[in-house]
Design a protein around this motif. Sequence first.
Motif, PDB file in Angstrom:
ATOM      1  N   SER A   1      16.446  11.276   2.292  1.00  0.00           N
ATOM      2  CA  SER A   1      15.109  11.324   2.897  1.00  0.00           C
ATOM      3  C   SER A   1      14.759  10.024   3.625  1.00  0.00           C
ATOM      4  O   SER A   1      15.074   8.932   3.162  1.00  0.00           O
ATOM      5  N   GLN A   2      14.097  10.174   4.756  1.00  0.00           N
ATOM      6  CA  GLN A   2      13.607   9.001   5.496  1.00  0.00           C
ATOM      7  C   GLN A   2      12.617   8.211   4.635  1.00  0.00           C
ATOM      8  O   GLN A   2      12.438   7.013   4.842  1.00  0.00           O
ATOM      9  N   HIS A   3      11.991   8.876   3.673  1.00  0.00           N
ATOM     10  CA  HIS A   3      11.057   8.179   2.775  1.00  0.00           C
ATOM     11  C   HIS A   3      11.776   7.115   1.953  1.00  0.00           C
ATOM     12  O   HIS A   3      11.184   6.111   1.583  1.00  0.00           O
ATOM     13  N   THR A   4      13.062   7.342   1.643  1.00  0.00           N
ATOM     14  CA  THR A   4      13.785   6.376   0.799  1.00  0.00           C
ATOM     15  C   THR A   4      14.181   5.125   1.578  1.00  0.00           C
ATOM     16  O   THR A   4      14.693   4.171   0.995  1.00  0.00           O
ATOM     17  N   LYS A   5      13.963   5.149   2.896  1.00  0.00           N
ATOM     18  CA  LYS A   5      14.298   3.975   3.713  1.00  0.00           C
ATOM     19  C   LYS A   5      13.046   3.267   4.219  1.00  0.00           C
ATOM     20  O   LYS A   5      13.149   2.319   5.005  1.00  0.00           O
ATOM     21  N   GLY A   6      11.888   3.770   3.824  1.00  0.00           N
ATOM     22  CA  GLY A   6      10.648   3.201   4.374  1.00  0.00           C
ATOM     23  C   GLY A   6      10.427   3.637   5.805  1.00  0.00           C
ATOM     24  O   GLY A   6       9.784   2.932   6.589  1.00  0.00           O
ATOM     25  N   HIS A   7      10.987   4.791   6.142  1.00  0.00           N
ATOM     26  CA  HIS A   7      10.936   5.256   7.528  1.00  0.00           C
ATOM     27  C   HIS A   7      10.039   6.471   7.725  1.00  0.00           C
ATOM     28  O   HIS A   7      10.102   7.103   8.785  1.00  0.00           O
ATOM     29  N   ALA A   8       9.245   6.840   6.721  1.00  0.00           N
ATOM     30  CA  ALA A   8       8.436   8.056   6.848  1.00  0.00           C
ATOM     31  C   ALA A   8       7.105   7.914   6.120  1.00  0.00           C
ATOM     32  O   ALA A   8       6.982   7.185   5.142  1.00  0.00           O
TER      33      ALA A   8
ATOM     34  N   PHE B   1       0.829  -1.213   0.000  1.00  0.00           N
ATOM     35  CA  PHE B   1       0.000   0.000   0.000  1.00  0.00           C
ATOM     36  C   PHE B   1       0.865   1.266   0.000  1.00  0.00           C
ATOM     37  O   PHE B   1       0.542   2.261  -0.626  1.00  0.00           O
ATOM     38  N   LEU B   2       1.977   1.208   0.729  1.00  0.00           N
ATOM     39  CA  LEU B   2       2.849   2.383   0.873  1.00  0.00           C
ATOM     40  C   LEU B   2       4.019   2.368  -0.104  1.00  0.00           C
ATOM     41  O   LEU B   2       4.981   3.113   0.058  1.00  0.00           O
ATOM     42  N   ARG B   3       3.930   1.543  -1.144  1.00  0.00           N
ATOM     43  CA  ARG B   3       5.050   1.405  -2.090  1.00  0.00           C
ATOM     44  C   ARG B   3       5.317   2.727  -2.821  1.00  0.00           C
ATOM     45  O   ARG B   3       4.479   3.628  -2.850  1.00  0.00           O
ATOM     46  N   CYS B   4       6.484   2.775  -3.467  1.00  0.00           N
ATOM     47  CA  CYS B   4       6.819   3.944  -4.282  1.00  0.00           C
ATOM     48  C   CYS B   4       5.871   3.958  -5.481  1.00  0.00           C
ATOM     49  O   CYS B   4       5.830   3.002  -6.254  1.00  0.00           O
ATOM     50  N   HIS B   5       5.133   5.020  -5.620  1.00  0.00           N
ATOM     51  CA  HIS B   5       4.146   5.055  -6.701  1.00  0.00           C
ATOM     52  C   HIS B   5       4.809   5.220  -8.056  1.00  0.00           C
ATOM     53  O   HIS B   5       4.224   4.931  -9.088  1.00  0.00           O
ATOM     54  N   PHE B   6       6.062   5.672  -8.049  1.00  0.00           N
ATOM     55  CA  PHE B   6       6.746   5.943  -9.308  1.00  0.00           C
ATOM     56  C   PHE B   6       7.360   4.675  -9.895  1.00  0.00           C
ATOM     57  O   PHE B   6       7.241   4.396 -11.080  1.00  0.00           O
TER      58      PHE B   6
END
Length: 218
Positions: A164-171, A106-111
């Motif tokens: 970014s914390q987003h690139t680690k699955g942390h945000a 569900f939270l995967r990278c949409h790109f």
Amino acid sequence: MSPRPGAVAIGLALAAAVAAPGVAAADRAKIIDPAPAAPSSEPASKKDAEWAARLAPRKPLRQVDPDALVGKAPAEVISFYNQWTHEWIGVDVTDRGVDPELADRFLRCHFTNEPTDMDRRLLSTVLDAARHFKVDRVNVVSGFRAPKYNLMLRKKGHAVARDSQHTKGHAVDFWLPGVGTQALYRWAMSHQLGGVGLYPDSGFVHVDVGRKRTWTGE
Ligand SMILES: [Zn+2]
């Protein structure tokens, strides 16, 4: 895959159908496996602008009056909506279960369409926020961002951190319909896992599990 009873994938684009009052959780516990969205071929900057125009609140959302929350029962099933993929997951809060594989997808990278191992504390914090404000819906703006997508955003001049914390699955970036961004930010600060960012113009709050810090974006 066979999600646990508490984790219900609802691949519907209709908010009304998911959030319809009076529909028992059991009646909704039907798995409709949404097909993964195709990777975007559009430049992210253009898509970002389109989405910002369509989804960002034009003015600050109404603040929740704390007194108005008294006597209202928190929702038993909270629907998470991903603004990029238009997918939903329904989370039964009595069970508190979010199937990890389902949550990661569900939270995967949409790109790039890649999932990652998301930190488990993120969704439970978001769930706690929804419970606190007694809303039955969470809008997810951003979860995992694949490093190459993050790099592309940076090259296009977007204000995203290199590491970014987003690139680690942390945000996770999210907002709650009907809840003011400031109120949500204050709540997140009082339950601080790590970083908390306030984006008042875009109308969402960023939470991550990195080092404790706070900032205001756009
Ligand atoms: Zn963020």
